[in-house]
Design a protein around this motif. Structure first.
Motif, mmCIF file in Angstrom:
data_model
loop_
_atom_site.group_PDB
_atom_site.id
_atom_site.type_symbol
_atom_site.label_atom_id
_atom_site.label_comp_id
_atom_site.label_asym_id
_atom_site.label_seq_id
_atom_site.Cartn_x
_atom_site.Cartn_y
_atom_site.Cartn_z
ATOM 1 N N LEU A 192 0.367 -15.083 0.649
ATOM 2 C CA LEU A 192 0.622 -13.747 0.997
ATOM 3 C C LEU A 192 -0.838 -13.409 1.607
ATOM 4 O O LEU A 192 -0.629 -12.382 2.618
ATOM 5 N N ARG A 193 -1.770 -13.967 1.122
ATOM 6 C CA ARG A 193 -3.123 -13.137 1.656
ATOM 7 C C ARG A 193 -3.378 -13.611 2.923
ATOM 8 O O ARG A 193 -4.362 -12.891 3.881
ATOM 9 N N LEU A 214 1.520 -2.562 -4.191
ATOM 10 C CA LEU A 214 0.434 -2.640 -5.178
ATOM 11 C C LEU A 214 1.087 -2.945 -6.544
ATOM 12 O O LEU A 214 0.537 -3.718 -7.657
ATOM 13 N N SER A 215 2.132 -1.959 -6.877
ATOM 14 C CA SER A 215 2.803 -2.118 -7.901
ATOM 15 C C SER A 215 3.342 -3.501 -8.477
ATOM 16 O O SER A 215 3.208 -4.182 -9.383
ATOM 17 N N TRP A 216 4.059 -4.418 -7.304
ATOM 18 C CA TRP A 216 4.550 -5.537 -7.279
ATOM 19 C C TRP A 216 3.216 -6.681 -7.595
ATOM 20 O O TRP A 216 3.366 -7.522 -8.424
ATOM 21 N N SER A 217 2.304 -6.460 -6.860
ATOM 22 C CA SER A 217 1.032 -7.405 -7.013
ATOM 23 C C SER A 217 0.577 -7.478 -8.384
ATOM 24 O O SER A 217 0.143 -8.383 -8.704
ATOM 25 N N THR A 223 -2.681 -11.669 -5.187
ATOM 26 C CA THR A 223 -3.677 -11.257 -4.102
ATOM 27 C C THR A 223 -3.173 -10.782 -2.944
ATOM 28 O O THR A 223 -2.672 -11.866 -2.211
ATOM 29 N N LEU A 224 -3.371 -9.652 -2.659
ATOM 30 C CA LEU A 224 -2.821 -9.358 -1.249
ATOM 31 C C LEU A 224 -3.877 -9.397 -0.138
ATOM 32 O O LEU A 224 -5.007 -9.306 -0.420
#
Length: 305
Positions: A192-193, A214-217, A223-224
């Motif tokens: 995903l990054r 943010l909640s899911w990651s 890492t997003l």
């Protein structure tokens, strides 16, 4: 005219409003007099008194002719709308309210992805109920907008309304099959990054625009990307962008199910689904427990099951 511009309508003026409604409908004192079994001069006298008491000129007068002023037309249409609503209310009471209009307010994404595709079933069951669907991202003033019930997605229902639970929700990343293949995403969330994230900035009240991701990651320790991606004010727009290979959207499972079944979108990370603290609920004005509202809520809950 006297200085009564700020005087509010009272019971005495209401009795004269009937005369005004008939005269305004015909735009004729003579025809109003005929309908009311009065003399034209009596009608004219009542209208004069009403204008003086309200501090508003309702009609312009010329030889053998009267016409509504701009202000008079506004008063007439407001009065007509109120009478229509009152007559419908009386009919609803007499018919146990399984007829007439029902106005429903919903977040746009809920309406498009979940509610609207199911409405044909409700209309077949209750053909005498005429539905009006309104959408928006804000909490609506139900009394002001004439809304009978509203469907929200949040964790804190408004305290000044009656609310009923509808269904829970979970979120999961979704994208097009082609996008998943291009970025090697299947069972590889760390990739995903390298992706563009698609955000719903109105996911729920107080959302910062990235809260879902943010909640899911954080929950799955993923890492997003550092880039902010693309933001929308509706989750269904993020899903449309995802289906057209623009990036990865955070899908609400209830709203994205059909697209997953059709293969337009895939969930590349399988069962990495996070249950939301928020849920869908139905709000109604306190004390408004009409059979047609109860029938619609029961139908909604059946669809949710």
């Amino acid at each position: 005219m006297n200085d009564s511009g700020n005087r509010l309508l009272n019971g005495w003026q209401l009795s004269k409003m009937h005369t005004f409604e008939v005269a305004a409908r015909h735009e004729s004192f003579a025809l109003a007099a005929e309908e009311l079994s009065l003399s034209p001069s009596a009608v004219s006298h009542r209208i004069n008194l009403l204008e003086e008491e309200l501090g508003i000129t309702l009609f312009t007068r010329s030889h053998r002719k009267v016409a509504l002023t701009h202000e008079g037309r506004r008063v007439y249409w407001t009065l007509k709308s109120s009478l229509d609503a009152l007559n419908q209310e009386i009919l609803d009471i007499k018919n146990q309210a399984l007829s007439g209009t029902l106005t429903v307010y919903s977040r746009p994404s809920i309406a498009q992805s979940w509610l609207v595709p199911k409405l044909g079933d409700f209309s077949r069951r209750y053909p005498s109920v005429a539905l009006t669907i309104l959408t928006g991202n804000e909490r609506v003033d139900m009394q002001e907008k004439g809304v009978d019930l509203a469907i929200y997605f949040d964790d804190t229902p408004p305290s000044h309304q009656t609310h009923r639970f509808l269904m829970d929700e979970a979120i999961l990343p979704v994208c097009s099959p082609a996008y998943a293949e291009h970025h090697a995403l299947v069972e590889a969330p760390d990739n995903l990054r390298h992706c563009t994230l698609l955000h719903d900035r109105q996911a729920w009240r107080h959302d910062t625009g990235t809260d879902e991701w943010l909640s899911w990651s954080q929950h799955f320790a993923v890492t997003l990307p550092l880039s902010s991606g693309i933001s929308f004010d509706r989750s269904d727009l993020a899903l449309i962008a995802a289906a057209n290979h623009a990036g990865v959207a955070m899908g609400r499972k209830r709203l994205v199910q059909k697209q997953l079944e059709r293969g337009e979108l895939i969930a590349p990370f399988g069962d990495k689904t996070l249950k939301c603290n928020q849920h869908y609920y139905v709000s109604t004005p306190t004390g408004r427990q009409w059979p047609k509202i109860d029938a619609f809520i029961a139908w909604l809950q059946e669809q949710a099951r």
